[in-house]
Design a protein around this motif. Structure first.
Motif, short mmCIF file in Angstrom:
data_model
loop_
_atom_site.label_atom_id
_atom_site.label_comp_id
_atom_site.label_asym_id
_atom_site.label_seq_id
_atom_site.Cartn_x
_atom_site.Cartn_y
_atom_site.Cartn_z
N ALA A 148 0.68 -1.22 -0.08
CA ALA A 148 0.08 0.04 -0.01
C ALA A 148 0.74 1.13 -0.11
N PRO A 149 1.71 1.47 0.69
CA PRO A 149 2.59 2.86 0.92
C PRO A 149 3.58 2.75 -0.54
N ALA A 150 3.83 1.29 -1.09
CA ALA A 150 4.60 1.39 -2.31
C ALA A 150 3.83 1.83 -3.31
N GLY A 151 2.63 1.56 -3.34
CA GLY A 151 1.51 1.97 -4.34
C GLY A 151 1.64 3.36 -4.44
N LEU A 152 1.00 3.99 -3.10
CA LEU A 152 0.92 5.39 -2.99
C LEU A 152 2.36 6.30 -3.32
N ALA A 153 3.35 5.69 -3.11
CA ALA A 153 4.63 6.29 -3.48
C ALA A 153 4.63 6.38 -5.12
N VAL A 154 4.41 5.56 -5.86
CA VAL A 154 4.75 5.46 -7.11
C VAL A 154 3.64 6.05 -7.71
N GLY A 155 2.24 6.25 -7.29
CA GLY A 155 1.30 7.04 -7.78
C GLY A 155 1.65 8.55 -7.61
N VAL A 156 2.29 9.07 -6.47
CA VAL A 156 2.58 10.30 -6.06
C VAL A 156 3.52 10.79 -7.03
#
Length: 62
Positions: free
Chosen positions: A44-52
């Protein structure tokens, strides 16, 4: 505006991470293997970071 190629990856990572977190709440702490906890903490944090990162990179001037 064009979509970045990293955005579908970010959505998939974030979705898998949130699904793992929901599974943790539904099954409880004793009913799941350790990789589900790792997936919830990492995806979840990795997906958020890639999205940002994808959004910031896509909004920059060329």
């Amino acid at each position: 505006m064009t979509t970045s190629k990293a955005l579908p990856t970010a959505v998939a990572l974030f979705t898998l991470g949130v699904a793992a977190i929901v599974a943790m709440f539904v099954a409880g702490a004793d009913g799941l293997p350790a990789w589900v906890f790792a997936a919830g903490w990492l995806l979840a944090p990795a997906g958020l970071a890639v999205g940002v990162f994808s959004a910031v990179r896509g909004s920059r001037r060329r």
